[in-house]
Design a protein around this motif. Structure first.
Motif, PDB file in Angstrom:
ATOM      1  N   GLY A 146      -1.543   4.173   3.366  1.00  0.00           N
ATOM      2  CA  GLY A 146      -2.508   3.180   3.379  1.00  0.00           C
ATOM      3  C   GLY A 146      -1.969   1.947   4.198  1.00  0.00           C
ATOM      4  N   THR A 147      -2.840   1.378   4.822  1.00  0.00           N
ATOM      5  CA  THR A 147      -2.800   0.240   5.466  1.00  0.00           C
ATOM      6  C   THR A 147      -3.197  -1.287   4.991  1.00  0.00           C
ATOM      7  OG1 THR A 147      -3.324   1.373   7.767  1.00  0.00           O
ATOM      8  CG2 THR A 147      -3.355  -0.887   8.002  1.00  0.00           C
ATOM      9  N   THR A 184      -6.787 -10.476   3.211  1.00  0.00           N
ATOM     10  CA  THR A 184      -8.156 -11.037   3.145  1.00  0.00           C
ATOM     11  C   THR A 184      -8.042 -12.333   2.735  1.00  0.00           C
ATOM     12  OG1 THR A 184      -7.886 -10.082   0.570  1.00  0.00           O
ATOM     13  CG2 THR A 184      -8.715  -8.700   2.521  1.00  0.00           C
ATOM     14  N   CYS A 217       0.730  -1.303  -0.086  1.00  0.00           N
ATOM     15  CA  CYS A 217       0.118  -0.015   0.120  1.00  0.00           C
ATOM     16  C   CYS A 217       0.887   1.213   0.035  1.00  0.00           C
ATOM     17  CB  CYS A 217      -0.869   0.173   1.129  1.00  0.00           C
ATOM     18  SG  CYS A 217      -1.920  -1.416   1.364  1.00  0.00           S
ATOM     19  N   GLU A 255      -6.120  -6.093   0.764  1.00  0.00           N
ATOM     20  CA  GLU A 255      -6.811  -4.972   0.476  1.00  0.00           C
ATOM     21  C   GLU A 255      -5.933  -3.789   1.100  1.00  0.00           C
ATOM     22  OE1 GLU A 255     -10.887  -5.257   1.474  1.00  0.00           O
ATOM     23  OE2 GLU A 255     -10.624  -4.277   3.253  1.00  0.00           O
ATOM     24  N   CYS A 256      -6.026  -2.444   0.417  1.00  0.00           N
ATOM     25  CA  CYS A 256      -5.473  -1.355   1.233  1.00  0.00           C
ATOM     26  C   CYS A 256      -6.561  -0.749   1.761  1.00  0.00           C
ATOM     27  CB  CYS A 256      -4.616  -0.626   0.218  1.00  0.00           C
ATOM     28  SG  CYS A 256      -2.850  -1.511  -0.404  1.00  0.00           S
ATOM     29  N   ASN A 257      -6.438   0.034   3.021  1.00  0.00           N
ATOM     30  CA  ASN A 257      -7.110   0.532   3.456  1.00  0.00           C
ATOM     31  C   ASN A 257      -6.527   2.048   3.329  1.00  0.00           C
ATOM     32  OD1 ASN A 257      -9.464  -1.290   4.496  1.00  0.00           O
ATOM     33  ND2 ASN A 257      -8.056  -1.903   6.120  1.00  0.00           N
ATOM     34  N   CYS A 258      -7.338   3.156   2.900  1.00  0.00           N
ATOM     35  CA  CYS A 258      -6.558   4.292   2.502  1.00  0.00           C
ATOM     36  C   CYS A 258      -7.048   5.241   3.702  1.00  0.00           C
ATOM     37  CB  CYS A 258      -7.238   4.836   1.189  1.00  0.00           C
ATOM     38  SG  CYS A 258      -6.869   3.751  -0.181  1.00  0.00           S
ATOM     39  N   ARG A 262      -4.340  -4.960   4.669  1.00  0.00           N
ATOM     40  CA  ARG A 262      -5.094  -6.198   5.466  1.00  0.00           C
ATOM     41  C   ARG A 262      -5.120  -7.042   4.505  1.00  0.00           C
ATOM     42  NH1 ARG A 262     -10.362  -8.251   6.515  1.00  0.00           N
ATOM     43  NH2 ARG A 262     -11.142  -6.905   4.937  1.00  0.00           N
TER      44      ARG A 262
END
Length: 104
Positions: free
Chosen positions: A88-89, A93, A84, A99-102, A91
């Motif tokens: 971004g963090t 899945t 990321c 997935e990248c949490n922005c 995670r």
């Protein structure tokens, strides 16, 4: 004899008794270093079922799912290191997905 630059692919030319001799870089062969060595003809470069792809003067391993690294010798962990960007963090899945949490 070396004035005409007879050696190819970054090799070094030396003159001995009015004749040239080429010292090839790794990955090339031939009198003028004009021939690419197919490293993939030598088994064992890529581990864990990786596919060897010959490149000019080198090779690259295409790794099967679950492995990574130059020789497919490392387990693939989706978030290590994090792919990321911009803070971004990551995670994980699934075994091979993330997935990248922005940031807001």
């Amino acid at each position: 004899a070396c004035l005409s630059h007879p050696c190819a692919n970054g090799s070094t030319c030396t003159t001995v008794a009015n004749q040239f001799s080429c010292k090839c870089l790794t990955g090339f062969t031939g009198q003028k270093c004009e021939t690419d060595v197919n490293e993939c003809d030598i088994p064992g470069h890529c581990q864990h079922g990786g596919t060897c792809l010959n490149l000019p003067g080198s090779y690259q391993c295409q790794c099967p799912q679950g492995f990574t690294g130059q020789y497919c010798d490392s387990p693939y962990v989706p978030c290590a290191p994090s792919p990321c960007i911009n803070g971004g963090t990551c995670r994980q899945t699934g075994d091979f997905t993330f997935e990248c949490n922005c940031l807001p």
